[in-house]
Design an enzyme around this catalytic site. Structure first.
Site, PDB file in Angstrom:
ATOM      1  NE  ARG A 102      -3.463   2.752   0.514  1.00 36.45           N
ATOM      2  CZ  ARG A 102      -3.033   4.012   0.540  1.00 36.45           C
ATOM      3  NH1 ARG A 102      -1.769   4.289   0.335  1.00 36.45           N
ATOM      4  NH2 ARG A 102      -3.878   4.998   0.762  1.00 36.45           N
ATOM      5  CE  LYS A 103       6.096   1.349  -3.321  1.00 31.79           C
ATOM      6  NZ  LYS A 103       5.600   0.027  -3.783  1.00 31.79           N
ATOM      7  CG  PHE A 104      -0.367   2.757   4.684  1.00 25.66           C
ATOM      8  CD1 PHE A 104      -1.673   3.198   4.559  1.00 25.66           C
ATOM      9  CD2 PHE A 104      -0.137   1.396   4.821  1.00 25.66           C
ATOM     10  CE1 PHE A 104      -2.737   2.297   4.571  1.00 25.66           C
ATOM     11  CE2 PHE A 104      -1.184   0.492   4.835  1.00 25.66           C
ATOM     12  CZ  PHE A 104      -2.494   0.944   4.709  1.00 25.66           C
ATOM     13  CG  ASP A 147      -2.145  11.135   4.837  1.00 22.02           C
ATOM     14  OD1 ASP A 147      -1.975  12.084   5.631  1.00 22.02           O
ATOM     15  OD2 ASP A 147      -2.885  11.205   3.839  1.00 22.02           O
TER      16      ASP A 147
END
Lengths: 271, 271
Positions: free
Chosen positions: A91-93, A95
């Protein structure tokens, strides 16, 4: 660290996902992760069933699948049990902590409920680990930080990489390793004590050397033997563009990468 | 650049989303973007209908909404027309070009089909702009790069920020501006020629000064007047934790932030 077998490294981890992955790699004799970047549920499940016997990990981009539904997750979990692999949602968060906690646990995809492992960019600072950990740690999930990338002109270098490693060291119960291009950024510290991190490496290919959008490929031998990485991540090198999938060709390519990756590992621990 | 009115800056942009946003801000007299970080469709639409009259932009995290469906998008677009605002999906794309093109155009959410503006981290290098641009530019969409972040210990500083600005300068037809904490990183170059970028700034609050996951707040006056930013992004400062929403309180807070942001802008262009 890179001279120890996967099996010996199980005891160096407290996180359940890391322990499960290392045990599985030792037991199944594979360090291959297949990245399944297709947009239909049918192709997605077909590829996973075809490569399942040869992989330790299936890497997903659940948010590109057009006809995603709960049944897809059920079938993915059945394949995970059938073939003995773990699931890594790429997902390569990226935030702030409050937002990633919601993105990880909620919405249509409910990633934390089915992905043993996910990943995050360190750029927002340590709050991103706190946010994801508030959801994933109680579930026994593991997090990888992207400390390096494979693409041309990427900014995950130097101090950025060092900061990522430091953030991981402060959160070893949940951060189990890195998406990185080599073990170098960890080397000195790993000699000093017995810390262990998994290194998973994308951009691995045998026949291809790049795409038109900045991706650059390296061989399994280069990645596992020369650079001391643990898991090779292969996508288009195994199933092409995902259209008109030829199952026997997909299986042949998966076995080829599996063999190359495992041979490089055996040579490394024997070295 | 920060002394020019929003209306005067329309002609400095070729991108349709940038032109539309600047025209709208001038016409509607607001530089307020509300970030709607709730997980139910009903709350999402209720908050947007309440703040709609006071905002230039609604910022979404579409992937946290539990009961997302196509009807939500239809209703969001109806509200956008009813209240005259644009839609900004705060996706923070952060993958290689090939993957972000799929994430932007496909999957359940089909972001490119409804979000006038989205954003991306520059960390993968210029390929991420190529990938997103291949989808968004033909549709007249605009991209913001995250050149700075508001969170404690974030890594978007120094050379990282400079590289983000340089990547934007190479892609001015699609990259319309930045998520950043001030206009400083652009200042010298903006004096030299007539380039214009929009600066959108998160982490804006009046009464709150942080959360437990690293978010840090600044006032509208600080952000717009002192730091020369163009759009203030406010979330929890307007609707609290998103539970038991009190519409009149939400409207009161939105008007308060709108007034603070606009007054700071008027003082800036008059200064």
């Amino acid at each position: 660290m890179s001279r120890l077998s996967y099996g010996h490294r199980v005891e160096l981890h407290s996180n359940s996902a890391a322990k499960a992955l290392l045990s599985l790699m030792e037991r199944k004799k594979t360090n291959l992760c297949v990245s399944v970047d297709v947009t239909s549920k049918a192709s997605f499940l077909t590829i996973i069933d075809a490569v399942g016997p040869d992989v330790c990990l299936v890497k997903t981009h659940i948010d590109i699948i057009e006809d995603f539904d709960q049944d897809l997750i059920t079938k993915l979990q059945e394949l995970s049990a059938k073939h003995d692999f773990l699931i890594f949602e790429d997902r390569k968060f990226a935030d702030i902590g409050n937002t990633v906690a919601l993105q990880y646990s909620q919405g249509v995809h409910k990633i934390a409920s089915w992905a043993h492992i996910t990943n995050a960019h360190p750029v927002p600072g340590p709050g991103i680990i706190a946010g994801l950990g508030s959801v994933g740690h109680p579930l026994g999930r593991g997090l990888l930080l992207l400390s390096e990338m494979s693409t041309k002109g990427n900014l995950a270098t130097g101090l950025y990489t060092e900061s990522a490693v430091e953030m991981a060291r402060q959160n070893r119960d949940f951060v189990i390793g890195f998406i990185a291009m080599s073990r170098d950024s960890l080397h000195q510290k790993e000699k000093d004590d017995s810390e262990d991190f998994l290194i998973l490496t994308p951009g691995v290919g045998l026949d291809t050397y790049g795409d038109t959008m900045g991706q650059q490929y390296k061989t399994p031998y280069e990645v596992v033997f020369n650079r001391g990485c643990d898991v090779i991540i292969v996508g288009r090198g195994i199933y092409g563009d995902g259209k008109n999938i030829d199952i026997s060709s997909v299986q042949t390519q998966a076995k080829r990468f599996r063999q190359e990756g495992w041979n490089a590992y055996l040579k490394r621990i024997d070295g």
